[in-house]
Write a protein that holds these residues in place. Structure first.
Motif, PDB file in Angstrom:
ATOM      1  N   VAL A   7       0.842  -1.196   0.000  1.00 55.37           N
ATOM      2  CA  VAL A   7       0.000   0.000   0.000  1.00 55.37           C
ATOM      3  C   VAL A   7       0.879   1.249   0.000  1.00 55.37           C
ATOM      4  O   VAL A   7       0.575   2.231  -0.677  1.00 55.37           O
ATOM      5  N   SER A  19       0.704   4.027  -2.806  1.00 57.98           N
ATOM      6  CA  SER A  19       0.391   5.400  -2.397  1.00 57.98           C
ATOM      7  C   SER A  19       1.506   6.354  -2.812  1.00 57.98           C
ATOM      8  O   SER A  19       1.237   7.481  -3.234  1.00 57.98           O
ATOM      9  N   PHE A  79      -1.762  -2.005  -5.763  1.00 55.93           N
ATOM     10  CA  PHE A  79      -2.963  -2.151  -4.935  1.00 55.93           C
ATOM     11  C   PHE A  79      -3.637  -3.499  -5.153  1.00 55.93           C
ATOM     12  O   PHE A  79      -4.233  -4.054  -4.234  1.00 55.93           O
TER      13      PHE A  79
END
Length: 149
Positions: A47, A51, A109
Motif C-alpha cells: 500500500v 500510495s 494495490f
C-alpha cells in the motif's frame, strides 16, 4: 518416548497439566498474532508503494506541469512548429506519464490481499477448541454446603 519420560508424564499433577496446556495455548495465540502482524506488514509495504506512486503522479501534475509545460511548448515552438501544436504535444506527454504511474499504482494495490495464513490458522485452532469438551467433576459435600447459603 522413553520409560523415564512416560513416568514423568504420568506423575504430573492435574494442576501441572493445566498450567502446561494454558502455556501452550498462550504461545499458540501469540504465534498467530505474530503471523497476522507479519502478513499485514507485507500488505502495508505494498500500500505504501502504491500510495507513493499516486503521490508522485499528483505532485508531478500539480507542481511541475505548469513550469515544464511552458518551457517545453516554447522550445518546440522554437523548432518551427505552431504554438498550439507545441502545447498539445507537451500536454499529451504529461498525460501519458500520469497514466503509466496510475497503472503502476493499480498493480501494487491489486497485490494487497487478506492475511490468508492467519485466517486458516485461526480457523484450525477454533475447530480444535470446539471439539474439546469439559469433563464433569462430582461436587464434594463441603462445596455443596457452602453454596446453599
Amino acid at each position: 518416548m522413553s520409560a523415564v519420560e512416560q513416568a514423568e508424564g504420568a506423575s504430573r499433577s492435574l494442576g501441572q497439566l493445566f498450567a502446561s496446556a494454558t502455556a501452550e495455548m498462550s504461545a499458540l495465540v501469540h504465534d498467530e498474532i505474530a503471523l497476522a502482524k507479519a502478513e499485514l506488514r507485507e500488505d502495508v509495504k505494498r500500500v505504501g508503494l502504491g500510495s507513493g506512486a499516486i503521490v508522485g503522479a499528483v505532485t508531478l501534475a500539480f507542481f511541475a506541469l505548469p513550469m515544464f509545460s511552458m518551457a517545453a511548448a516554447y522550445g518546440i515552438h522554437a523548432l518551427g512548429l505552431g504554438l498550439a501544436w507545441s502545447f498539445l504535444i507537451v500536454g499529451g506527454a504529461y498525460v501519458l506519464i500520469a497514466l503509466v504511474l496510475g497503472v503502476f499504482a493499480r498493480a501494487k494495490f491489486k497485490k494487497v490481499k487478506k492475511p490468508e495464513r492467519s485466517i486458516a490458522s485461526a480457523k484450525q485452532t477454533a475447530a480444535v477448541l470446539q471439539s474439546v469438551k469439559p469433563h464433569p467433576r462430582p461436587l464434594e459435600s463441603s462445596t455443596t454446603d457452602d453454596l446453599k447459603v
